[in-house]
Design a protein around this motif. Structure first.
Motif, PDB file in Angstrom:
ATOM      1  N   GLY A  25       0.815  -1.206   0.000  1.00 46.55           N
ATOM      2  CA  GLY A  25       0.000   0.000   0.000  1.00 46.55           C
ATOM      3  C   GLY A  25       0.849   1.256   0.000  1.00 46.55           C
ATOM      4  O   GLY A  25       1.884   1.329   0.683  1.00 46.55           O
ATOM      5  N   TYR A  26       0.427   2.261  -0.760  1.00 46.57           N
ATOM      6  CA  TYR A  26       1.201   3.497  -0.927  1.00 46.57           C
ATOM      7  C   TYR A  26       0.262   4.700  -0.986  1.00 46.57           C
ATOM      8  O   TYR A  26      -0.953   4.552  -1.129  1.00 46.57           O
ATOM      9  CB  TYR A  26       2.034   3.444  -2.221  1.00 46.57           C
ATOM     10  N   THR A  32      -7.603   3.950  -4.552  1.00 41.08           N
ATOM     11  CA  THR A  32      -8.109   2.703  -5.119  1.00 41.08           C
ATOM     12  C   THR A  32      -9.618   2.581  -4.914  1.00 41.08           C
ATOM     13  O   THR A  32     -10.131   2.868  -3.836  1.00 41.08           O
ATOM     14  CB  THR A  32      -7.401   1.506  -4.449  1.00 41.08           C
ATOM     15  N   ASN A  33     -10.299   2.199  -5.967  1.00 42.92           N
ATOM     16  CA  ASN A  33     -11.693   1.734  -5.942  1.00 42.92           C
ATOM     17  C   ASN A  33     -12.796   2.773  -5.836  1.00 42.92           C
ATOM     18  O   ASN A  33     -13.961   2.421  -5.912  1.00 42.92           O
ATOM     19  CB  ASN A  33     -11.908   0.697  -4.835  1.00 42.92           C
ATOM     20  N   LEU A  34     -12.485   4.067  -5.669  1.00 46.72           N
ATOM     21  CA  LEU A  34     -13.537   5.089  -5.548  1.00 46.72           C
ATOM     22  C   LEU A  34     -14.646   4.613  -4.606  1.00 46.72           C
ATOM     23  O   LEU A  34     -15.801   4.462  -4.995  1.00 46.72           O
ATOM     24  CB  LEU A  34     -14.139   5.418  -6.923  1.00 46.72           C
ATOM     25  N   ILE A  57     -11.517   1.702  -9.730  1.00 44.97           N
ATOM     26  CA  ILE A  57     -10.131   2.022 -10.077  1.00 44.97           C
ATOM     27  C   ILE A  57      -9.206   1.067  -9.336  1.00 44.97           C
ATOM     28  O   ILE A  57      -9.321   0.902  -8.120  1.00 44.97           O
ATOM     29  CB  ILE A  57      -9.776   3.469  -9.699  1.00 44.97           C
ATOM     30  N   ASN A  58      -8.306   0.437 -10.068  1.00 46.41           N
ATOM     31  CA  ASN A  58      -7.325  -0.458  -9.465  1.00 46.41           C
ATOM     32  C   ASN A  58      -5.930  -0.116  -9.976  1.00 46.41           C
ATOM     33  O   ASN A  58      -5.767   0.373 -11.107  1.00 46.41           O
ATOM     34  CB  ASN A  58      -7.653  -1.921  -9.783  1.00 46.41           C
ATOM     35  N   MET A  80      -2.457  -1.111  -3.394  1.00 45.29           N
ATOM     36  CA  MET A  80      -3.490  -0.154  -2.998  1.00 45.29           C
ATOM     37  C   MET A  80      -2.888   1.243  -2.966  1.00 45.29           C
ATOM     38  O   MET A  80      -1.786   1.444  -2.451  1.00 45.29           O
ATOM     39  CB  MET A  80      -4.068  -0.493  -1.621  1.00 45.29           C
ATOM     40  N   ILE A  81      -3.617   2.219  -3.532  1.00 46.06           N
ATOM     41  CA  ILE A  81      -3.263   3.628  -3.395  1.00 46.06           C
ATOM     42  C   ILE A  81      -4.241   4.246  -2.407  1.00 46.06           C
ATOM     43  O   ILE A  81      -5.458   4.154  -2.583  1.00 46.06           O
ATOM     44  CB  ILE A  81      -3.326   4.363  -4.745  1.00 46.06           C
TER      45      ILE A  81
END
Length: 333
Positions: free
Chosen positions: A183-184, A260-262, A270-271, A294-295
């Motif tokens: 994750g970042y 990530t993923n909205l 979003i991935n 993961m953002i």
């Protein structure tokens, strides 16, 4: 005839226009008039919506929409009442609205968007209506410290792939890739370590690591369109038969990106992935390893300190609503 309406503006108290779910959206509608002006009403409307609009290869139009905010109020006048005469000068009409929790982040894509904006309309008895609108940005924060702890651990992937013609001594290419975590946040760099053992009789032309964004557009629960963009990359040179190439914590930059993923949006997903790509010098296909990441918006806390975050990594002050710089990037198929 002189112009009566000199200014008609929507001004937010938060000049950055960036809001988080649960915060108050506050400000004022400012009107500057040159003469006495009768007004039937001043209407104010706050809208938050997700829209998907896709044109298929058969020229069919697919459309879907969901609403997150639909709040209307009158700042001046009441239904059925006569006009109110506004005197010359500046008039200020305040507004304040609590934003709901769980709002998805602002996002603009090729086939859909999540947008938030305010609209206002000043109606005169003669039928003339003055209109204006102002966009604001919502960021739904994702804190990596509240996500599964496995995201803080190194992420490994390994593949063995045979290159060359088997009848003349084809051999394997063994690739081991490790990301420093899973994750970042924007502004960080992804630490990539890798070992590529070329035991084939084919020269590897290059190796490459790329950060990609995949956007899926949905309607009625089905994916109707998708797009993938490369955001940043690192390239390395050739590896001859029998040689080994070692990547030691190479840094892949994470640019400003929505999370990530909205979360909260059911129409756009979003991935993000890191692809490690091996390109043989022959006509053989590329070898790809896909590592999903993961953002988020808040980074992992450092040294076990619950009150501070890692220096130099923070959520962006504005979201990249329009990202024309992505159009020039190659797409990983």
């Amino acid at each position: 005839m002189p112009r009566k309406l000199l200014k008609f503006l929507i001004l937010f108290d938060n000049t950055s226009l960036l809001y988080f779910p649960g915060q108050f959206l506050s400000g004022r509608v400012l009107i500057e008039l040159q003469d006495d002006t009768p007004a039937l009403g001043l209407h104010f409307h706050v809208v938050g919506e997700g829209v998907v609009r896709v044109r298929t290869s058969r020229q069919e139009r697919l459309y879907d929409k969901e609403n997150y905010i639909d709040f209307k109020m009158r700042l001046l006048g009441e239904p059925g009442e006569g006009p109110t005469v506004l005197s010359p000068g500046i008039h200020s009409f305040p507004f304040k609205l609590g934003l709901p929790l769980g709002l998805p982040s602002t996002f603009i894509g090729k086939h859909g968007w999540v947008q938030y904006f305010c609209k206002t309309a000043l109606s005169e008895p003669n039928g003339l209506t003055h209109k204006n609108q102002q966009v604001f940005i919502v960021m739904n924060p994702i804190d990596l410290n509240l996500e599964p702890s496995v995201l803080a651990q190194p992420f490994r992937c390994e593949i063995e792939h045979k290159l060359g013609v088997s009848c003349v001594g084809a051999g394997p290419v063994i690739c081991k890739v490790t990301l420093d975590k899973g994750g970042y946040v924007p502004g960080e760099s992804i630490g990539i370590s890798a070992s590529v053992y070329n035991r084939s009789n084919v020269t590897i032309k290059s190796t490459r690591a790329a950060l990609t964004e995949t956007v899926e557009y949905l309607s009625r629960g089905k994916i109707i369109q998708s797009e993938r963009r490369e955001l940043s990359s690192i390239n390395r040179g050739k590896i001859k038969p029998g040689e080994v190439d070692e990547w030691e914590n190479e840094q892949l930059y994470v640019p400003p990106l929505p999370p990530t993923n909205l979360r909260g949006c059911h129409l756009i997903k979003i991935n993000y992935d890191v692809y490690f790509i091996i390109e043989p010098k022959s006509l053989e296909k590329e070898v790809k390893l896909q590592l999903p990441i993961m953002i988020a918006t808040y980074p992992f806390r450092s040294d076990g300190n619950d009150s501070t975050y890692k220096s130099g990594t923070h959520y962006p002050s504005t979201l990249p609503v329009f990202r024309p710089w992505l159009e020039d990037k190659p797409v990983i198929e």
